[in-house]
Design an enzyme around this catalytic site. Sequence first.
Site, PDB file in Angstrom:
ATOM      1  CB  ALA A 128      41.933  45.830  80.209  1.00  0.00           C
ATOM      2  N   PRO A 130      39.581  48.133  85.721  1.00  0.00           N
ATOM      3  CG  PRO A 130      39.319  47.940  88.045  1.00  0.00           C
ATOM      4  CD  PRO A 130      38.573  47.767  86.748  1.00  0.00           C
ATOM      5  CG  ASP A 196      34.216  41.828  82.366  1.00  0.00           C
ATOM      6  OD1 ASP A 196      33.288  41.022  82.601  1.00  0.00           O
ATOM      7  OD2 ASP A 196      34.487  42.787  83.117  1.00  0.00           O
ATOM      8  CB  CYS A 249      29.121  42.678  86.634  1.00  0.00           C
ATOM      9  SG  CYS A 249      29.251  44.393  86.097  1.00  0.00           S
TER      10      CYS A 249
END
Length: 480
Positions: A128, A130, A196, A249
Site C-alpha cells: 500500500a 506510500p 500493486d 510500474c
Amino acid sequence: MNDKLYIPNNFIEDVKSYLPSHLAIDDFIEYCKRPLRRSVRVNTLKMSVNDFKQSCLERGWTIAAIPWCEEGFWLERTAEEEQTLPIGNTDLHLSGCIYVQEASSMLPPMALREALSGNPKVVLDVAAAPGSKTTQLAALMDNQGLLIANEFSSSRVKVLAANLKRMGVVNTALSHFDGAIFGDYMSECFDEILLDAPCSGEGTVRKDEHALKNWSIESNIDIAAVQKQLIVSAFHALKPGGHLVYSTCTLTPIENQQVCQYLLDSFPGSVEIVSLHTLFEGAEKATTDEGYLHVWPQIFDSEGFFIAKFKKLERVENSNQKTKKGNFPFSPAPKKEKQFFDNLISNQFGLKSYSGNLYVRDKEVWLFPHEATELLEKIKYQRIGILVGTTHKNGIRLEHELATTFGHLATKNTYALSQSQAIEYFKGQDVTLEENTKNKGEVILTLCGAPIGLGKWQGHKIKNSLPRDLVQNGNLISWG
C-alpha cells in the site's frame, strides 16, 4: 529533455524483443527522456471535482483531464510559483484536498471502481505505501466498508499512516507483513484485492533517472518469483466472485504477462481474465491480446505501467491455512464510555451519528469500521480505524483524526482559517483571532472548505492541537 538519463543498451535490446509492432523504439527512448507531467487526484472525501476546478481557475493553475480518472488532472503552475512554493506546501495539498499522483498509477484502482460501488466491501491493498492507491480506493469506497492496507516496509508504514490522516480516511486498517501471508491467514476474506506488486520499476525512468542503474534480466526473474508468490496468495485471499487487480510500474513480460499466466496455470478453471479494453475511452491503444493494459510512456505521455484484472469463479481449497497467535489488545467500549463520547461530540459539534464501532485500549478510544469485526482476530494490525479520543479523569479528550474524518458533518464550533491563520496552524503555532470569542471547548478547523484538525477556543486565540509529527516548516500556502 533529459539527455543524461541512464538507459543501458542491454535494456533497450530487451525492450525491442517485446515492444508492440505498432510502437517504435525511438519514440520510447524519446519519451523516457521527457520530463514527466505533474498530475494530481482530487480527494473527493474532502473536495468535489467542481470545487477543485473553480479553485484552479482562481489560482491561475492550468489543468487538463486525465481520461481514465474523472478525479485526475494534469496540472501546471507558473514558473515563479513552482520555484517559490512546492505543491506539497499549498493549502489544497496540506488540507488533503489533492494527492500528487502519477497519472498511470491511478489506473489500477479505477479497474476496481465498478466493483466497489453498491454495498460496503472488504478490500485488500497488498502493497500500500506510500498511499496514493490506498487513498484512491478509500475515496472510491466513500470511506465505507473496510480497506486493509498492508505494507512490508516498516518505515513506509509511517508514511502511509500520515497520508491516510491527511486525506481523511476512516475505513482503513494497517498491517505490516510480507504480502504472501494473506492467502494462508485470511483465506477467501476479501471482496476485492489490489496487488500493486513490488517490481523493477522500468516504467519510472521519467521521474527517477537512476531507475535502470542496476537493471538486469536476472533481477527481473528474481523479482518475478516474489510476484508469483504474492499473486497466488492474493488469489487465495479473494472470495469467489471477487476481483483481483495485479499491477506493476514495469514493462517486461517477465514481471507482467508471465506472472499473470502463472496465476492462470495455477488455478485452471477457477480464474478468468476481465478485459480492460473498455475501461476508458482510448484504452484499446494500450490493451494486449489477453485484455491486459500495457501502458508504454509514448501512448499517453505518462509513466510505463501494467494492469491486469481477474475474477475468481469458484472456491479454491488452501491446505496451508494458519491461525494468528496472541490476544487482541482492544475491547468494545463500555456503554457508559460510549454514551459520554456520543454526548460530547453531539454537544460540541452537532455530530449525531458516525459509522463504526468504538473500541478501547488502555486510555485510547478508537473507531473501527463495522466490517472489521469478523476479521479482528485474523492477523495482527498496526492500527485499525482512527484514534478519536483519550480518556482522562474528567472525561475524554478528542483527537485530531475525529476532526479530519468527520469534521465535514459538524454543524457548530467550526472555524474557517484564513491563509495567514493556516500558516500559523501548520507551523504548530496558536491561531490568532481578530476578536475575542466567548466560545468554549474544541473547535474543528477548516481550510479550502475541508476539515484539517482540532483547536481549542481560548479568548483571543485558538490553541493549536496539531500532532507534532504533522507540523510543517518552510514557506507554506502563499507564494506571491
